[in-house]
Design an enzyme around this catalytic site. Structure first.
Site, mmCIF file in Angstrom:
data_model
loop_
_atom_site.group_PDB
_atom_site.id
_atom_site.type_symbol
_atom_site.label_atom_id
_atom_site.label_comp_id
_atom_site.label_asym_id
_atom_site.label_seq_id
_atom_site.Cartn_x
_atom_site.Cartn_y
_atom_site.Cartn_z
ATOM 1 C CB SER A 299 7.184 0.924 6.128
ATOM 2 O OG SER A 299 8.347 0.521 5.694
ATOM 3 C CG ASP A 310 -0.259 2.172 -7.916
ATOM 4 O OD1 ASP A 310 -1.152 2.820 -7.396
ATOM 5 O OD2 ASP A 310 0.787 2.537 -8.102
ATOM 6 C CE LYS A 324 9.922 3.811 7.509
ATOM 7 N NZ LYS A 324 10.697 3.226 6.556
#
Length: 528
Positions: A299, A310, A324
């Protein structure tokens, strides 16, 4: 007047007949196929519950039945939507709110005695001098030592509204009589940063256990502390961190990203796309860093690690995260209960969804056990990614969607943690109790280890200490436990770490644990 009454009497049968006909027509309309579940404002479910309450042969708890029924419905949707009864809501929310009301101690029950493991920093117990090693004999005049008392009853006795008093009698080593303390209950902080310290002269280490309402402020303070100690590079440890608040993940990510970078975005069927961008207020936006994750990182942990990966801001080391990528909103219900409902998905800056695929028939299976069976915890090649979900970072690195964050540097799990022999020692429960008693009996000898680094380097689990530990463990289990050299080495490590925690709290524990943690060692080598 008499003539009017006679006219009314003449028309009354017709009026009644029309009303009955209208009622029958309305009944047909409400019971037609498109309204089969509704009768006025009541559903079939409401009617059944009413029959249970008024007609069932025995007394039933309608509130409990409501909870069971609602959770059964939610269980068919996704793994994270859930109903929380009013009686449990405050307790469930405590870890995320970052505090609770009580006296502020961590305790352990050994041989029907409440042992104070730690007086929580900043809490009322610490302020009046209660300390690790104390034994609680009575609470508000009621004997609690030497009697069968559950953890739930202890918590109920010690917690309470801020401002109320708890009177306790304490037995302390080397004190000839019981000590009386009156603790004024207060808000007790629940820290989400386990530890922030220097691994080397210029590499800092920061471990976060959850993302709560206070996490961002704790991280900011920790980063400033580490920077003041000379930190140039950082190891951010999110292993085992199951997540928490979305806002906390965004604010923590902001500490490491320069202004205007997309951290994450969310969208759902009824939720429009919402983007979250970084600001210019980050404390550590330029230094080299690595992020540690494993199968327990989920999460909010995946939001942070995904954003930093990224943007090529950090190298992710460890094992694939849980996967999740669903966002829950909590709604309050009229009776004080709560509904946590999945309302949207979150996406990383490159546009990948981290949510792993799930089947409603098997979505509650044990994820870690499944990965163990498939070999994924030990072999990188066992992980199969959907090649249609490949994304590219600004520097041209490939990252994958569709099931967790895959680290750039894979470190297999320690197979000993799944070893049945080692597991028996852990399950015996003597690691904590033995460490507690050892520190309590040897405080004078241990007083020279006031610095965590010194304890980690110089304190040794002697053969005698280890033998005493084995004897106590075998008494608890009721059988002789086999110990080979490899298990002995691991047991000594964790025994030493637990003694360090009793003596020097989390800083002592992590100084010992991280000394030969393969993931931490790989991080240091990478940063060097």
């Amino acid at each position: 007047m008499q003539e009017n009454k006679g006219s009314l009497a003449k028309w009354l049968p017709l009026i009644v007949g029309c009303c009955l006909a209208f009622g029958m027509w309305m009944g047909v309309k409400f019971f037609s196929n498109d309204r089969v579940f509704r009768i006025g404002n009541n559903s079939n479910y409401d009617i059944v519950m009413n029959y249970l309450q008024t007609q069932y042969v025995d007394t039933v708890n309608i509130e409990d039945l409501n909870g069971l029924a609602i959770n059964e419905v939610l269980s068919k949707l996704d793994p994270y939507s859930m109903y929380i009864p009013a009686s449990e809501l405050a307790h469930v929310n405590e870890p995320l709110e970052g505090n609770f009301e009580g006296v502020g101690i961590e305790f352990y029950v050994l041989n029907d005695t409440i042992l104070v493991v730690n007086a929580i920093p900043g809490g009322p117990s610490e302020a009046i001098g209660i300390r690790s090693g104390d034994k609680i004999i009575s609470i508000n005049g009621k004997q609690v030592a030497g009697v069968k008392i559950s953890n739930a009853d202890i918590i109920k006795s010690l917690r309470g509204v801020a401002g109320t008093l708890a009177k306790v009698k304490i037995q302390r080593s080397n004190s000839p009589k019981l000590l009386d303390f009156t603790i004024k209950r207060d808000k007790i902080p629940l820290y989400s940063v386990d530890i922030a310290y220097m691994l080397t002269r210029d590499i800092g280490y920061l471990k976060i256990n959850k993302f709560s309402a206070t996490t961002a402020d704790e991280v900011n303070e920790s980063l400033q502390k580490l920077t003041s100690r000379g930190m140039k590079k950082l190891v951010l440890d999110l292993r085992g961190n199951g997540g928490g608040y979305l806002d906390a993940a965004i604010r923590v990510s902001d500490e490491f990203l320069s202004n205007g970078k997309l951290i994450t975005y969310t969208k759902g069927r009824t939720q429009p796309k919402k983007e979250f961008l970084s600001t210019s207020r980050g404390v550590f936006e330029k230094g080299e860093m690595v992020v540690l994750i494993d199968e327990g990182s989920a999460s909010a942990s995946e939001i942070v690690s995904g954003a930093l990966q990224d943007w090529d801001r950090a190298t992710v080391i460890g094992r694939r995260s849980f996967g999740k990528g669903l966002v829950q909103e909590q709604y309050m219900l009229p009776d004080g209960s709560g509904l946590r409902l999945t309302v949207s998905k979150y996406y990383t800056p490159t546009g990948r969804s981290i949510q792993k695929p799930f089947d409603v028939t098997s979505m509650h299976d044990d994820e870690v056990l499944n990965r163990f069976k498939h070999g994924e915890l030990y072999f990188k090649d066992s992980i199969i990614f959907n090649q249609s979900l490949v994304f590219t970072t600004p520097e041209g690195k490939k990252v994958y969607g569709g099931g967790g964050i895959m680290p750039s540097v894979f470190i297999p799990a320690d197979s000993l943690f799944m070893n049945e022999g080692f597991g028996k020692f852990v399950n015996a429960g003597t690691m904590i109790s033995f460490s507690y008693n050892f520190v309590d009996k040897n405080r004078e000898m241990l007083s020279k280890f006031s610095v965590s680094e010194v304890f980690a380097k110089e304190f040794i689990i002697s053969d005698q200490i280890f033998t005493d530990f084995l004897v106590e463990s075998q008494k608890m289990v009721g059988e002789k436990l086999a110990v080979n050299p490899t298990i002995e080495k691991l047991l000594k490590k964790y025994l030493k770490a637990n003694i360090a925690r009793q003596l020097l709290k989390n800083e002592g524990y992590y100084n010992v644990i991280n000394t030969d943690d393969e993931v931490v060692k790989a991080s240091i080598e990478y940063l060097k």
